[in-house]
Each structure stands twice: as structure tokens, then as C-alpha cells.
Design a protein around this motif. Structure first.
Motif, PDB file in Angstrom:
ATOM      1  N   GLU A  11       0.834  -1.210   0.000  1.00  0.00           N
ATOM      2  CA  GLU A  11       0.000   0.000   0.000  1.00  0.00           C
ATOM      3  C   GLU A  11       0.862   1.251   0.000  1.00  0.00           C
ATOM      4  N   ARG A  12       1.972   1.183   0.747  1.00  0.00           N
ATOM      5  CA  ARG A  12       2.858   2.349   0.813  1.00  0.00           C
ATOM      6  C   ARG A  12       3.533   2.619  -0.514  1.00  0.00           C
ATOM      7  N   VAL A  13       3.790   1.573  -1.280  1.00  0.00           N
ATOM      8  CA  VAL A  13       4.344   1.771  -2.628  1.00  0.00           C
ATOM      9  C   VAL A  13       3.338   2.574  -3.452  1.00  0.00           C
ATOM     10  N   ARG A  14       2.040   2.176  -3.356  1.00  0.00           N
ATOM     11  CA  ARG A  14       0.990   2.903  -4.098  1.00  0.00           C
ATOM     12  C   ARG A  14       0.905   4.356  -3.622  1.00  0.00           C
ATOM     13  N   ASN A  15       0.935   4.558  -2.306  1.00  0.00           N
ATOM     14  CA  ASN A  15       0.796   5.915  -1.774  1.00  0.00           C
ATOM     15  C   ASN A  15       1.939   6.809  -2.211  1.00  0.00           C
ATOM     16  N   LEU A  16       3.124   6.227  -2.264  1.00  0.00           N
ATOM     17  CA  LEU A  16       4.291   6.982  -2.709  1.00  0.00           C
ATOM     18  C   LEU A  16       4.097   7.433  -4.155  1.00  0.00           C
ATOM     19  N   LEU A  17       3.571   6.532  -4.972  1.00  0.00           N
ATOM     20  CA  LEU A  17       3.306   6.876  -6.375  1.00  0.00           C
ATOM     21  C   LEU A  17       2.249   7.966  -6.461  1.00  0.00           C
ATOM     22  N   LEU A  18       1.220   7.858  -5.610  1.00  0.00           N
ATOM     23  CA  LEU A  18       0.155   8.867  -5.599  1.00  0.00           C
ATOM     24  C   LEU A  18       0.723  10.252  -5.310  1.00  0.00           C
ATOM     25  N   GLN A  19       1.619  10.311  -4.319  1.00  0.00           N
ATOM     26  CA  GLN A  19       2.204  11.610  -3.953  1.00  0.00           C
ATOM     27  C   GLN A  19       3.033  12.176  -5.096  1.00  0.00           C
ATOM     28  N   LYS A  20       3.702  11.273  -5.835  1.00  0.00           N
ATOM     29  CA  LYS A  20       4.584  11.750  -6.899  1.00  0.00           C
ATOM     30  C   LYS A  20       3.828  12.104  -8.167  1.00  0.00           C
ATOM     31  N   GLY A 270      11.916   3.114  -2.910  1.00  0.00           N
ATOM     32  CA  GLY A 270      11.657   4.315  -2.115  1.00  0.00           C
ATOM     33  C   GLY A 270      10.780   4.121  -0.893  1.00  0.00           C
ATOM     34  N   VAL A 271      10.339   2.883  -0.612  1.00  0.00           N
ATOM     35  CA  VAL A 271       9.593   2.649   0.637  1.00  0.00           C
ATOM     36  C   VAL A 271      10.485   1.846   1.568  1.00  0.00           C
ATOM     37  N   LEU A 272      10.200   1.970   2.856  1.00  0.00           N
ATOM     38  CA  LEU A 272      10.957   1.208   3.847  1.00  0.00           C
ATOM     39  C   LEU A 272      12.452   1.459   3.687  1.00  0.00           C
ATOM     40  N   MET A 273      13.227   0.432   3.380  1.00  0.00           N
ATOM     41  CA  MET A 273      14.678   0.604   3.211  1.00  0.00           C
ATOM     42  C   MET A 273      15.094  -0.279   2.043  1.00  0.00           C
ATOM     43  N   SER A 274      16.343  -0.182   1.645  1.00  0.00           N
ATOM     44  CA  SER A 274      16.829  -1.037   0.558  1.00  0.00           C
ATOM     45  C   SER A 274      17.528  -2.256   1.162  1.00  0.00           C
ATOM     46  N   ILE A 275      17.843  -3.238   0.314  1.00  0.00           N
ATOM     47  CA  ILE A 275      18.604  -4.412   0.763  1.00  0.00           C
ATOM     48  C   ILE A 275      19.943  -3.951   1.340  1.00  0.00           C
ATOM     49  N   ASP A 276      20.539  -2.987   0.683  1.00  0.00           N
ATOM     50  CA  ASP A 276      21.823  -2.441   1.125  1.00  0.00           C
ATOM     51  C   ASP A 276      21.723  -1.912   2.560  1.00  0.00           C
ATOM     52  N   GLU A 277      20.647  -1.148   2.830  1.00  0.00           N
ATOM     53  CA  GLU A 277      20.460  -0.580   4.175  1.00  0.00           C
ATOM     54  C   GLU A 277      20.133  -1.664   5.196  1.00  0.00           C
ATOM     55  N   LEU A 278      19.270  -2.609   4.800  1.00  0.00           N
ATOM     56  CA  LEU A 278      18.910  -3.707   5.704  1.00  0.00           C
ATOM     57  C   LEU A 278      20.162  -4.505   6.086  1.00  0.00           C
ATOM     58  N   CYS A 279      20.977  -4.819   5.088  1.00  0.00           N
ATOM     59  CA  CYS A 279      22.196  -5.598   5.374  1.00  0.00           C
ATOM     60  C   CYS A 279      23.185  -4.773   6.197  1.00  0.00           C
ATOM     61  N   GLY A 280      23.148  -3.469   6.021  1.00  0.00           N
ATOM     62  CA  GLY A 280      23.975  -2.579   6.847  1.00  0.00           C
ATOM     63  C   GLY A 280      23.610  -2.723   8.316  1.00  0.00           C
TER      64      GLY A 280
END
Length: 482
Positions: A11-20, A270-280
Motif C-alpha cells: 500500500e505504501r508503494v501505491r501511496n508513494l506513487l500517488l504523492q509523486k 523508495g519505501v521502507l529501506m533497501s537491501i543495502d540498508e537492511l544488510c547494513g
């Protein structure tokens, strides 16, 4: 049934698109078509209102093509005919842009539509018949002819619908783009978790062997602590309640897995975090802890990051509440979509993301049995009937070896759903399934509008998709001249 959190991340992916999608909405017209509830029962004449959007801003009348965006397991929005790669291409080719909402989702639903006895009219077969009737409706309304070439677009479940629409109604749609489309139904989708594990190891997107090992270790540690002190786990992971029994514990494990799964599925979107950040977070060693304690605390930190970005005060792990929400048949839950999608997983697709396989990096508590017991509980559908239902879907559509022509299957190397899609060209096997594989891309990444930060592989893939669309439009034009 994917856990609650994965649905929220989507849902947050959709909301992000809506805002953009800040374009003026004046180009978009909303309409309703009264569709038959059951296209296959000649005696059943009841109808429901199905919502659609039209954008004529780019349309080069009278001969311009028609680009149809197919709605999936959720509401459609104005931005579905304003933004995204299909909209960019529509502008380029002077296409009429349409989006049709899936029956029983969003606003396309009767007041009593979500009651169990009425859900029998919810199926992909009925949805494809809706598309055929909609095609006729639009053709009449806009005075379209053979010279208007239709191309369909969809992603995830609606990507499968796009491929199936072309397969079942080849005379209506000339070509189809199917992004991240799980065309093979599978009851026990254990390959999903396995694919998430491989993406966590993928160095090209910031993963590592160390990261996957840390995630495994963390889930094992949470399970161990929960066995002796469930209230401590509830406190450490910011749960709304202490798990009452096994069902709540499974719910917690599912939710924690969802945070990792959602990160991988929507990596770099652009939602939550990336794999890079999660692994960090998971591998940033400090001297203060022993390894297991370290991994446990790292996972608690991930849950914390999810909380702070989701504006949810705590992690709801009440299984009773999940069931109660899924039993809600009031119309406002049409916006939420979980009840309808659970019904479709029970009757057609399975797609249960289990963790009983040794390769699964999460908790083995998430079993096929624990996932499918919602089917009898919510809809009176027995668990032993599920394999037959899933097998029928694959017989009906052809699974991941469909003999369809002019369907382009687009998949990302990081996306777990690629496991159920078509990922290599099948031209030599008598079909004409074409594929675009984007090495470092996540779920439906190609459908987003272009961004400056897009990886080179994604930019190239969009050009490749455009190439196919151009060829189809030229071929259609040549055929019309004959």
C-alpha cells in the motif's frame, strides 16, 4: 497468505506513487460500466458497477492505439492513467489510456459483495470476461475500429491477467506486457523465501553471505527466546500485545519475515529501506554483544525502523484480530482488499509463502498448514481441496509454459515472484513468449516512471519494452493495410 505487513508495504508503494503523480487530474474521466456478476450463467442477470478511468490527453484520433492498464488486487487510482512507463509510452504513440478496476476490489463492488456466498463471482476467469465486455463498451463509446490497436499492461497479479487476456481473447488485444507476472499458480510457494535469501546474498544490490547468515541467526534467536520468555520478545520488538499462544507467535514471525520480504520485493523503490540498508543494519558489528544476541538485537532494530517509518504505534500480532479483520464484509474493507485476495488464494492460486524448507532464512513456524487454515475458517473451503483448485488454474491458463503470442514477460532478478513467471524466451517451443530480464531490479520496477537514480539495467529494459511495443504497433498497422 502474505502477512499483514507485506500488504501494508505494498500500500505504501501505491501511496508513494500517488504523492509523486502531481500531474493535473483534469484529463482523467471516471466512468462506471454495469457488468454481469456471472458472465457464464445465462440465467443470472444481476450486475455490479465496475469503475474505470480514461485519459484522452495523448490520444491521436481517430486511429491512435489503446493502452489498457489492468487493475489487480486493490483499488485503481487516477495515476494509473497518468503516470508510469505505460503512460510515458502512451504520450509517445498517441494512445488512448484506460484503466479498469478488478471486480470486488476498490469501488467495483456491490454493497453485500464481500459476504462469503457472494464471493463465488470473484475469479480471474470472470475478471477476463469483464475485460472483454469493457473492450466492447469502450469501442462503442469512442467509435473505435480495427485500426485502433489495443495493448494491455499489468504488474504482479494484474500482469498475469494481462498475459491471460491476450491468451484467451487474442482477437481483442494485439500485444500484452506482463510485468512480474506469477502465471504459474503454486500452493506451497516456498521458493519465495528461498529467493529472498538469494537476494540478501546478492552483492550487486548490497547483499552478502554475512547478511543472509545474520538474518537466519536472528530468526533462530527470536524463536529460542520466545520459547522461554514471550513477553520479553513482545517488549523487544514493540508488539501491541504479548503473544497468547502459538497462533500469535506465528503471526509475529510472519510479520518479522514480512519486513525483510517487503524490503527485498520493493528494493530501491523508495519505501521502507533497501537491501543495502537492511544488510547494513544486520552486519554492522559492535563489540558489545555475543553473536546470537547481536543478531536478535539487529532484527529488533529493523522492526523499530519499520515502526518509525510506518506511523504504527506497535506491531500488531493478534491472530484473533487478523481473522476478525478478514471476516469483515463491510464495504470499507473493499479498500483494504485482504479478504478478497485471501479468497482468491484459497480458490485459485495458493501462493502461500511458507518457511518449512531448509533454505528458508526465516522461522519454520510459518507452515503451509498455518497459512491455509484460514480457507476453511473464513470461507468453508477445505484444505484438502486446495491442490486441485491450484492445478485447475494451471490447466486453464497453461502455467509458466503458456502458448501465447505477442506477450512480453518482464522480470527482475531481485524479485521473488520471478520464480512463478516466464523468465526465458520460448520461441523455440512453439509459443512466442518473449522475455526481458532485469538483473538488479525488484518487483514491477519497470512499470514506474523514469527516475534519475534508475540503474542502467532498468533504463535498458524500458528501452527494450518500448522496442517491442513499437514493433507490435507497426505489425498491426501493416496487417490493417492488407
Amino acid at each position: 497468505m502474505p502477512g499483514r505487513i507485506l500488504g501494508k508495504i505494498k500500500e505504501r508503494v501505491r501511496n508513494l506513487l500517488l504523492q509523486k503523480a502531481k500531474q493535473p487530474l483534469q484529463h482523467v474521466k471516471e466512468g462506471r460500466i454495469h457488468q454481469r456478476l456471472d458472465h457464464f450463467n445465462r440465467l443470472e442477470l444481476s450486475t455490479f458497477p465496475q469503475r474505470f478511468f480514461v485519459n484522452e490527453a495523448y490520444w491521436r484520433r481517430p486511429g491512435g492505439p489503446v493502452f489498457l492498464f489492468i487493475g489487480g488486487e486493490g483499488p485503481i487510482f487516477e495515476f494509473d492513467v497518468l503516470a508510469g512507463h505505460h503512460a510515458d509510452m502512451a504520450e509517445e504513440h498517441g494512445a488512448l489510456l484506460l484503466a479498469l478496476e478488478h471486480r470486488f476490489y476498490g469501488d467495483s463492488i456491490n454493497p453485500d459483495g464481500l459476504k462469503t456466498e457472494n464471493l463465488s463471482d470473484l475469479s480471474s476467469q470472470q475478471a477476463l470476461a469483464d475485460l472483454a465486455v469493457f473492450h466492447q463498451h469502450i469501442s462503442q463509446s469512442f467509435n473505435l475500429s480495427r485500426s485502433n490497436t489495443w495493448i494491455s499492461f499489468g504488474g504482479s497479479y494484474s500482469g498475469a491477467l494481462s498475459a491471460w487476456f491476450r491468451g484467451k481473447f487474442p482477437q481483442l488485444v494485439y500485444g500484452a506486457v506482463a510485468s512480474s507476472a506469477p502465471v504459474r499458480a503454486q500452493l506451497d510457494f516456498s521458493a519465495y523465501s528461498n529467493a529472498v535469501g538469494l537476494s540478501l546474498m546478492n552483492e550487486a544490490v548490497g547483499g552478502s553471505l554475512k547478511c543472509l547468515a545474520a538474518v537466519r541467526e536472528a530468526f533462530a534467536a527470536v524463536e529460542a527466546v520466545m520459547g522461554v520468555n514471550a513477553s520479553r520478545v513482545a517488549e523487544d520488538f514493540g508488539c501491541c500485545q504479548t503473544p497468547k499462544g502459538l497462533d500469535d507467535q506465528i503471526e509475529l514471525m510472519q510479520n518479522l519475515a514480512d519486513i525483510v520480504m517487503g524490503t527485498v520485493q520493493y528494493n530501491e523503490e523508495g519505501v521502507l529501506m533497501s537491501i543495502d540498508e537492511l544488510c547494513g543494519v544486520m552486519t554492522n558489528k559492535s563489540e558489545a554483544y555475543e553473536d546470537e544476541v547481536e543478531a536478535y538485537n539487529r532484527l529488533a532494530q529493523l522492526a523499530q525502523i519499520y515502526h518509525s517509518s510506518s506511523e504504527e504505534p506497535c506491531l500488531d500480532i493478534s491472530h484473533e484480530k487478523t481473522v476478525k479483520d478478514l471476516m469483515d464484509t463491510s464495504l470499507h474493507s473493499g479498500r483494504r482488499a485482504a479478504r478478497q485476495w485471501t479468497y482468491q488464494t484459497c480458490t485459485e492460486f495458493g501462493f502461500y509463502q511458507t518457511c518449512e524448507d531448509a533454505s528458508c532464512p526465516f522461522s519454520g513456524m510459518v507452515t503451509l498448514r498455518s497459512q491455509t487454515e484460514l480457507c476453511p475458517m473464513l470461507f468453508g473451503i477445505s484444505q484438502h481441496s486446495l491442490p486441485g483448485r491450484v492445478a485447475f488454474t494451471n490447466t486453464y491458463y497453461g502455467g509458466d509454459n503458456p502458448h501465447t503470442h505477442r506477450v512480453l514477460y518482464v522480470n527482475g532478478g531481485v524479485d521473488p515472484w520471478k520464480e512463478l513467471s516466464v523468465v526465458r524466451d520460448r520461441a523455440e517451443e512453439g509459443g512466442e513468449a518473449r522475455t526481458v530480464f532485469i538483473q538488479d531490479a525488484a518487483h514491477c520496477a519497470d512499470m514506474m516512471r523514469r527516475r534519475g537514480t534508475d540503474r542502467r539495467s532498468l533504463k535498458n529494459a524500458r528501452q527494450e519494452i518500448e522496442g517491442y511495443v513499437v514493433i507490435w504497433l507497426k505489425m498491426a498497422a501493416m496487417e490493417q493495410r492488407v
